[in-house]
Design a protein around this motif. Structure first.
Motif, short mmCIF file in Angstrom:
data_model
loop_
_atom_site.label_atom_id
_atom_site.label_comp_id
_atom_site.label_asym_id
_atom_site.label_seq_id
_atom_site.Cartn_x
_atom_site.Cartn_y
_atom_site.Cartn_z
N HIS A 129 78.30 89.78 33.71
CA HIS A 129 77.58 89.86 34.98
C HIS A 129 76.93 91.22 35.12
N SER A 130 75.95 91.30 36.01
CA SER A 130 75.27 92.55 36.29
C SER A 130 76.13 93.41 37.21
N LEU A 132 77.96 94.86 40.21
CA LEU A 132 78.36 94.17 41.42
C LEU A 132 77.77 94.79 42.68
N SER A 133 77.38 96.03 42.62
CA SER A 133 76.84 96.70 43.80
C SER A 133 75.36 96.41 44.01
N GLN A 134 74.73 95.75 43.05
CA GLN A 134 73.29 95.50 43.13
C GLN A 134 73.00 94.04 43.46
N LYS A 135 71.87 93.83 44.11
CA LYS A 135 71.43 92.50 44.51
C LYS A 135 70.03 92.25 43.95
N PRO A 136 69.82 91.07 43.34
CA PRO A 136 70.71 89.93 43.19
C PRO A 136 71.76 90.15 42.09
N LEU A 137 72.75 89.27 42.08
CA LEU A 137 73.80 89.29 41.07
C LEU A 137 73.43 88.31 39.97
N GLU A 138 73.41 88.78 38.74
CA GLU A 138 73.10 87.91 37.60
C GLU A 138 74.37 87.63 36.80
N LEU A 139 74.57 86.36 36.50
CA LEU A 139 75.79 85.93 35.81
C LEU A 139 75.45 85.10 34.59
N ASP A 140 76.21 85.28 33.53
CA ASP A 140 76.18 84.39 32.38
C ASP A 140 77.49 83.61 32.40
N LEU A 141 77.37 82.29 32.38
CA LEU A 141 78.53 81.43 32.58
C LEU A 141 78.78 80.54 31.37
N ALA A 142 80.04 80.23 31.14
CA ALA A 142 80.43 79.32 30.06
C ALA A 142 80.31 77.87 30.54
#
Length: 282
Positions: A129-130, A132-142
């Protein structure tokens, strides 16, 4: 037993009210209830003391838990022998923190705490993930999650003085956006975009259809009905229809979702399905 713990369903039977009404009363702090993993519970002794006070006051039914002869600590904290996952603060009981760092009884969370709680609910599905304090949050998910996603996460709050069955809302403000500027979500890099609100007091996430908000003014309000939040706080995956009328396009019906934090994964999967179905129809 004075220390018996009652469910909302049991309270509803005793009051001869609908469960939805009692959930709304608990959310509005009209009687002394507390939460365990997102589910409302009530001490029998506290409930009976509150009920006697209501009867003595003439049966108005609108006494606030913090002003009915019970302390705010009694109204918002669980008994000492119940493991709620929440550690009440003796100086600020409404600022209690969960194990995930979320202030579950506050109206608004910091962006950092919003992101922490969101990731915690996804568990091992998050591979990276990117910041956590920044917006937007980018996630790589399984798998079976929807791969690479971008989250715009906001506090969903009730307007000051609003009634328990009014509306919750989020205010769309993009990073760096000024009052006189239009805003939009970043759909680039092949990431799927989610527009999410979090109702902290109810521990409920709301998922709108981000694709239906391509351009918006600074601090645009996006609403969800309070009864939809209440339904989700009861453990259900709730849906609501909203009719949108874009200034430069045809009217469209949006299906939003609301889910308790424990069902966030299911809500995200359903959000993807609904969005794809909507896109196939256009």
């Amino acid at each position: 037993m004075d220390d018996e713990i009652l469910t909302i369903q049991e309270v509803a039977v005793r009051l001869k009210l609908a469960e939805r009404t009692v959930y709304a009363m608990a959310t509005a702090r009209e009687f002394p209830a507390f939460k365990i993993r997102g589910q409302w519970r009530v001490r029998r002794s506290d409930f009976e003391a509150w009920l006697q006070h209501i009867i003595a006051a003439g049966g108005t039914g609108h006494s606030n838990a913090g002003g009915d002869g019970l302390s705010e600590q009694q109204a918002t904290s669980a008994p000492a022998n119940v493991n709620t996952g929440i550690t009440p603060s003796p100086t600020a009981p409404r600022d209690a923190s969960t194990a995930s760092g979320v202030k579950a009884l506050s109206d608004r969370l910091t962006q950092l705490d919003l992101h922490r709680h969101f990731i915690a609910m996804l568990g091992k599905g998050v591979t990276s993930h990117s910041a956590l304090s920044q917006k937007p949050l980018e996630l790589d998910l399984a798998s079976p999650f929807p791969g690479r996603i971008r989250i715009y996460l906001f506090n969903a709050t009730r307007p000051p003085g609003g009634r328990p069955l009014g509306e919750h809302k989020v205010q769309l403000i993009m990073p760096g956006q000024r009052r006189d500027e239009r805003g939009s979500f970043d759909h680039g890099d092949g990431r799927m975009v989610f527009l999410v609100g979090y109702a902290a007091e109810e521990d409920v996430f709301v998922l709108w259809d981000a694709g239906l908000y391509p351009d918006f003014a600074w601090s645009r309000n996006v609403q969800v009905k309070a009864e939809t939040i209440v339904e989700a706080s009861a453990g259900k995956l709730a849906t609501q229809q909203r009719h949108l009328r874009p200034a430069d396009g045809q009217a469209v019906t949006e299906t939003l979702l609301a889910a308790p934090a424990s069902r966030l994964v299911e809500a995200m999967q359903r959000r993807v399905q609904l969005t794809r179905e909507r896109m196939m129809q256009t």
